[in-house]
Write a protein that holds these residues in place. Structure first.
Motif, PDB file in Angstrom:
ATOM      1  N   PHE A   1      30.607  23.825  61.721  1.00 32.46           N
ATOM      2  CA  PHE A   1      30.693  24.808  60.636  1.00 32.46           C
ATOM      3  C   PHE A   1      32.146  24.851  60.182  1.00 32.46           C
ATOM      4  O   PHE A   1      32.997  25.406  60.863  1.00 32.46           O
ATOM      5  CB  PHE A   1      30.226  26.188  61.120  1.00 32.46           C
ATOM      6  N   ASN A   2      32.418  24.234  59.037  1.00 40.22           N
ATOM      7  CA  ASN A   2      33.801  24.097  58.576  1.00 40.22           C
ATOM      8  C   ASN A   2      34.173  25.237  57.618  1.00 40.22           C
ATOM      9  O   ASN A   2      33.318  25.943  57.111  1.00 40.22           O
ATOM     10  CB  ASN A   2      33.964  22.738  57.886  1.00 40.22           C
ATOM     11  N   LYS A   3      35.461  25.355  57.380  1.00 41.81           N
ATOM     12  CA  LYS A   3      36.057  26.362  56.478  1.00 41.81           C
ATOM     13  C   LYS A   3      35.939  27.765  57.079  1.00 41.81           C
ATOM     14  O   LYS A   3      35.692  28.735  56.368  1.00 41.81           O
ATOM     15  CB  LYS A   3      35.426  26.306  55.082  1.00 41.81           C
ATOM     16  N   SER A   4      36.125  27.863  58.384  1.00 40.26           N
ATOM     17  CA  SER A   4      36.041  29.179  59.044  1.00 40.26           C
ATOM     18  C   SER A   4      37.178  30.083  58.585  1.00 40.26           C
ATOM     19  O   SER A   4      37.115  31.297  58.754  1.00 40.26           O
ATOM     20  CB  SER A   4      36.073  29.006  60.566  1.00 40.26           C
ATOM     21  N   ASP A   5      38.211  29.483  57.987  1.00 41.38           N
ATOM     22  CA  ASP A   5      39.355  30.294  57.515  1.00 41.38           C
ATOM     23  C   ASP A   5      39.008  31.164  56.305  1.00 41.38           C
ATOM     24  O   ASP A   5      39.726  32.108  55.986  1.00 41.38           O
ATOM     25  CB  ASP A   5      40.518  29.364  57.144  1.00 41.38           C
ATOM     26  N   LEU A   6      37.888  30.852  55.645  1.00 39.09           N
ATOM     27  CA  LEU A   6      37.597  31.548  54.393  1.00 39.09           C
ATOM     28  C   LEU A   6      36.989  32.935  54.577  1.00 39.09           C
ATOM     29  O   LEU A   6      36.745  33.631  53.605  1.00 39.09           O
ATOM     30  CB  LEU A   6      36.675  30.695  53.513  1.00 39.09           C
TER      31      LEU A   6
ATOM     32  N   ILE B   1      34.983  25.445  62.890  1.00 39.78           N
ATOM     33  CA  ILE B   1      36.362  24.943  62.757  1.00 39.78           C
ATOM     34  C   ILE B   1      36.912  25.231  61.358  1.00 39.78           C
ATOM     35  O   ILE B   1      36.161  25.601  60.447  1.00 39.78           O
ATOM     36  CB  ILE B   1      36.478  23.415  63.015  1.00 39.78           C
ATOM     37  N   SER B   2      38.193  25.012  61.226  1.00 43.96           N
ATOM     38  CA  SER B   2      38.794  25.000  59.888  1.00 43.96           C
ATOM     39  C   SER B   2      39.671  23.755  59.809  1.00 43.96           C
ATOM     40  O   SER B   2      40.606  23.602  60.601  1.00 43.96           O
ATOM     41  CB  SER B   2      39.659  26.237  59.675  1.00 43.96           C
ATOM     42  N   CYS B   3      39.329  22.877  58.884  1.00 43.73           N
ATOM     43  CA  CYS B   3      40.164  21.678  58.718  1.00 43.73           C
ATOM     44  C   CYS B   3      41.511  22.087  58.118  1.00 43.73           C
ATOM     45  O   CYS B   3      42.485  21.364  58.242  1.00 43.73           O
ATOM     46  CB  CYS B   3      39.486  20.668  57.788  1.00 43.73           C
ATOM     47  N   LYS B   4      41.528  23.258  57.471  1.00 43.87           N
ATOM     48  CA  LYS B   4      42.765  23.711  56.835  1.00 43.87           C
ATOM     49  C   LYS B   4      43.749  24.231  57.887  1.00 43.87           C
ATOM     50  O   LYS B   4      44.904  23.816  57.915  1.00 43.87           O
ATOM     51  CB  LYS B   4      42.436  24.814  55.832  1.00 43.87           C
ATOM     52  N   THR B   5      43.283  25.115  58.772  1.00 41.26           N
ATOM     53  CA  THR B   5      44.202  25.699  59.766  1.00 41.26           C
ATOM     54  C   THR B   5      44.142  24.945  61.110  1.00 41.26           C
ATOM     55  O   THR B   5      44.917  25.232  62.009  1.00 41.26           O
ATOM     56  CB  THR B   5      43.827  27.171  60.047  1.00 41.26           C
TER      57      THR B   5
ATOM     58  N   PRO C   1      28.076  17.410  49.613  1.00 41.44           N
ATOM     59  CA  PRO C   1      29.418  17.209  49.070  1.00 41.44           C
ATOM     60  C   PRO C   1      30.296  18.448  49.270  1.00 41.44           C
ATOM     61  O   PRO C   1      29.786  19.577  49.298  1.00 41.44           O
ATOM     62  CB  PRO C   1      29.169  16.967  47.569  1.00 41.44           C
ATOM     63  N   ASN C   2      31.583  18.189  49.463  1.00 46.08           N
ATOM     64  CA  ASN C   2      32.612  19.245  49.492  1.00 46.08           C
ATOM     65  C   ASN C   2      32.609  20.149  50.722  1.00 46.08           C
ATOM     66  O   ASN C   2      33.247  21.202  50.688  1.00 46.08           O
ATOM     67  CB  ASN C   2      32.482  20.149  48.245  1.00 46.08           C
ATOM     68  N   VAL C   3      31.906  19.764  51.769  1.00 45.41           N
ATOM     69  CA  VAL C   3      31.905  20.614  52.966  1.00 45.41           C
ATOM     70  C   VAL C   3      33.119  20.332  53.864  1.00 45.41           C
ATOM     71  O   VAL C   3      33.370  21.053  54.819  1.00 45.41           O
ATOM     72  CB  VAL C   3      30.604  20.453  53.787  1.00 45.41           C
ATOM     73  N   GLY C   4      33.836  19.228  53.558  1.00 45.79           N
ATOM     74  CA  GLY C   4      35.039  18.916  54.345  1.00 45.79           C
ATOM     75  C   GLY C   4      34.859  17.734  55.291  1.00 45.79           C
ATOM     76  O   GLY C   4      35.558  17.639  56.301  1.00 45.79           O
ATOM     77  N   LYS C   5      33.968  16.797  54.934  1.00 44.00           N
ATOM     78  CA  LYS C   5      33.732  15.625  55.812  1.00 44.00           C
ATOM     79  C   LYS C   5      34.976  14.738  55.863  1.00 44.00           C
ATOM     80  O   LYS C   5      35.420  14.324  56.933  1.00 44.00           O
ATOM     81  CB  LYS C   5      32.534  14.798  55.286  1.00 44.00           C
ATOM     82  N   SER C   6      35.525  14.468  54.674  1.00 44.81           N
ATOM     83  CA  SER C   6      36.705  13.596  54.643  1.00 44.81           C
ATOM     84  C   SER C   6      37.898  14.296  55.286  1.00 44.81           C
ATOM     85  O   SER C   6      38.694  13.662  55.984  1.00 44.81           O
ATOM     86  CB  SER C   6      37.039  13.206  53.201  1.00 44.81           C
ATOM     87  N   SER C   7      37.996  15.615  55.082  1.00 43.36           N
ATOM     88  CA  SER C   7      39.089  16.370  55.719  1.00 43.36           C
ATOM     89  C   SER C   7      38.968  16.251  57.235  1.00 43.36           C
ATOM     90  O   SER C   7      39.973  16.104  57.936  1.00 43.36           O
ATOM     91  CB  SER C   7      39.027  17.849  55.335  1.00 43.36           C
ATOM     92  N   LEU C   8      37.741  16.295  57.745  1.00 48.99           N
ATOM     93  CA  LEU C   8      37.514  16.214  59.183  1.00 48.99           C
ATOM     94  C   LEU C   8      37.912  14.840  59.723  1.00 48.99           C
ATOM     95  O   LEU C   8      38.568  14.731  60.768  1.00 48.99           O
ATOM     96  CB  LEU C   8      36.039  16.506  59.500  1.00 48.99           C
TER      97      LEU C   8
ATOM     98  N   VAL D   1      40.780  13.337  49.738  1.00 46.36           N
ATOM     99  CA  VAL D   1      40.190  14.684  49.765  1.00 46.36           C
ATOM    100  C   VAL D   1      40.487  15.357  48.429  1.00 46.36           C
ATOM    101  O   VAL D   1      41.640  15.431  48.014  1.00 46.36           O
ATOM    102  CB  VAL D   1      40.814  15.520  50.909  1.00 46.36           C
ATOM    103  N   THR D   2      39.452  15.805  47.735  1.00 50.05           N
ATOM    104  CA  THR D   2      39.641  16.586  46.497  1.00 50.05           C
ATOM    105  C   THR D   2      38.528  17.635  46.441  1.00 50.05           C
ATOM    106  O   THR D   2      37.517  17.520  47.137  1.00 50.05           O
ATOM    107  CB  THR D   2      39.523  15.714  45.221  1.00 50.05           C
ATOM    108  N   PRO D   3      38.708  18.643  45.567  1.00 46.52           N
ATOM    109  CA  PRO D   3      37.630  19.633  45.424  1.00 46.52           C
ATOM    110  C   PRO D   3      36.492  19.104  44.540  1.00 46.52           C
ATOM    111  O   PRO D   3      35.537  19.835  44.269  1.00 46.52           O
ATOM    112  CB  PRO D   3      38.321  20.828  44.752  1.00 46.52           C
TER     113      PRO D   3
END
Ligand SMILES: Nc1nc2c(ncn2[C@@H]2O[C@H](COP(=O)(O)OP(=O)(O)O)[C@@H](O)[C@H]2O)c(=O)[nH]1
Ligand SMILES: [Mg+2]
Length: 501
Positions: free
Chosen positions: A376-381, A397-401, A246-253, A265-267
């Motif tokens: 590997f998601n959330k590379s922006d962090l 990757i970063s789903c955010k950026t 959970p929360n790794v960013g699957k839905s964001s992807l 998408v929620t935290p």
């Protein structure tokens, strides 16, 4: 519109000479307003119908577009002016006398012309797929070509179109007919042996020669069957599942790849429960992408548990897995376990997700039991220098950026190419379970034939049985291309066609 036609058809006007029967018509272009609509007519009364519509005793020049007024056969009112194409049989799509009208695509125009056609006795509205069915019965297309045509109408991506087009043009048909020829030859020779025995008129070692051909044929069919189901996967779309905790960013992807907020998408862990599927076109390949519930064993929530079960079921059936890892978590793990490599982390990760069978890993090597990309998601962090992530099947990757997404798309397309192949005329892939079944049955009988050849050292073959094995194989190829069919099978194949095709 069709109801109007059916009514008119059933109220055939008695004032016009009754034709024998069975000439069909339909709107072949799509329904609804459009620039130009195509109406098709086929059957033995096509010439009469065409003369009535053009109010002329002369048929137009064959296979040439001619501009004409189209009139109602009874009232003689002009309904529209359009192009007429006259195709005398057998050089037509159906093999019968037929013609096409290209008229203005307004709903009332099309209705008026369909009603005019319906007013001609012996003309009736076509059933779905009836034009193609007639083409099949008149040997214009064999069954694999019919299936190719159905796929061409359904194709949504470039590669699906290419595969279907080649099949419509006879790529599979040519191959299967070549095999049929070899088998027919084999049957003829074995039967000749039964009838005449080893006389001087027959070539010596005939059976050995037949066996050699059958051996090559069996090998070719075996290779054709062992194609990793490429054609079927391309035809049906590559079933791809996004998995991870959970929360790794699957839905964001998923949202990023389909370019819309399809998934919530929620935290909050456990947000996604149902499987959410979207169909994407990646470089011409069809991708059926599914977002799933995050995999964890700690949840007590029965809805989330059901979601996890569904995700695992989908994993079993998928062609491609996109395994999402939280980069932050990996970084933290690395700080504690400095001596351990990325392979170890991934092995622990899939064990935790209860999909251990996805990965075979040692310290140096990692391999996957099905096609897989590790994201590997959330590379922006945070910054990281872990060079080991930049391998063939790993991507940061970063789903955010949206960093790294282009690279991921490129890697997905490479996987799609591996899974679907490139449709080719020289090496066409079968793409339906039906093909696979007939070919497997054909191969079984060929192998029985070859067993007979190799089992008998004295070379006193049981030719009657051997001929029967070859005939059985031949029947399977006949079913494949459509020389041997049942109405039930044809109904299944033609049910996917629309009216007018
Ligand atoms: N910083 C950052 N946050 C992200 C990224 N991708 C997703 N998130 C956040 O992580 C949380 C969980 O995302 P979600 O897509 O719902 O994860 P899922 O449970 O795996 O489907 C949300 O708050 C997202 O905004 C990313 O690349 N960077
Ligand atoms: Mg989610």
């Amino acid at each position: 519109m069709l109801n109007v036609c059916r009514t008119v058809c059933s109220q055939k006007l008695k004032t016009i000479r009754l034709f024998s029967s069975d000439t069909i018509f339909a709107l072949s272009s799509g329904h609804g307003k459009c620039g130009v609509a195509v109406i098709r007519v086929s059957g033995k009364n096509s010439p009469t119908a065409l003369k009535l519509l053009t109010d002329s005793n002369v048929l137009p020049k064959a296979r040439s577009a001619i501009l004409r007024r189209i009139k109602h056969p009874i009232s003689k009112e002009t309904l529209d002016r359009g192009l007429i194409l006259w195709f005398p049989g057998p050089k037509s799509f159906t093999g019968e006398d037929s013609f096409e009208l290209q008229v203005h695509g307004g709903i009332a125009v099309v209705n008026a012309i369909l009603n005019a056609l319906g007013s001609i006795p012996s003309l009736r509205l076509a059933e779905p797929g009836e034009f193609t069915r007639r083409a099949f019965h008149n040997a214009k297309l064999d069954l694999t070509e019919v299936e190719g045509l159905a796929d061409l109408l359904q194709a949504e991506t470039e590669l699906q179109r290419r595969q279907a087009y080649l099949q419509t043009e006879g790529s599979l048909s040519k191959l299967y007919n070549k095999w049929k020829k070899t088998l027919t030859n084999g049957v003829a020779h074995v039967e000749a042996h039964i009838d005449f025995g080893e006389t001087e008129t027959l070539e010596p070692h005939l059976i050995e020669h037949v066996a050699k051909d059958i051996h090559i044929l069996a090998r070719d069919i075996e290779q054709h069957l062992a194609d990793g189901r490429k054609g079927e996967i391309l035809r049906n779309g590559v079933k791809t599942v996004i998995l991870g905790e959970p929360n790794v960013g699957k839905s964001s992807l998923l949202n990023l790849l389909c370019e819309r907020p399809a998934a919530i998408v929620t935290p909050i862990e456990g947000t996604t429960r149902d499987v959410l599927e979207v169909t994407l076109n990646i470089h011409g390949y069809p991708l059926v992408l599914a977002d799933t519930a995050g995999l964890r064993s700690s949840t007590k929530d029965i809805i989330e548990k059901e979601g996890i079960e569904r995700a695992l079921k989908l994993y079993e059936k998928s062609n491609l897995v996109i395994l999402v890892v939280d980069m932050e978590k990996y970084r933290n793990w690395k700080r504690i376990h400095e001596e351990r490599g990325i392979n170890k982390y991934l092995k622990e990760y899939v064990d935790k997700l209860k999909i251990s069978n996805l990965i075979d890993a040692s310290d140096e090597n990692i391999s996957f039991t099905k096609q897989c990309l590790v994201v590997f998601n959330k590379s922006d962090l945070g910054q990281d220098e872990d060079a080991s992530i930049d391998e063939d099947h790993f991507v940061r990757i970063s789903c955010k950026t949206e960093d790294g997404v282009a690279k991921l798309t490129h890697m997905i397309s490479q996987k799609l190419r591996i899974l679907c192949g490139e449709p080719s005329e020289e090496h066409p892939s079968m793409n339906q379970l039906r093909h696979r079944q007939h070919l497997s049955d054909c191969l079984k009988s060929l192998q029985l034939f070859l067993d007979e050849v190799s089992s008998d050292d004295t070379k006193e073959y049981d030719l009657v049985i051997m001929a029967e094995y070859l005939r059985k194989s031949l029947r399977q190829l006949g079913k494949l291309v459509g020389n041997v069919t049942t109405d039930q099978l044809l109904n299944v194949i033609f049910k996917d066609f629309c009216i007018g095709k």
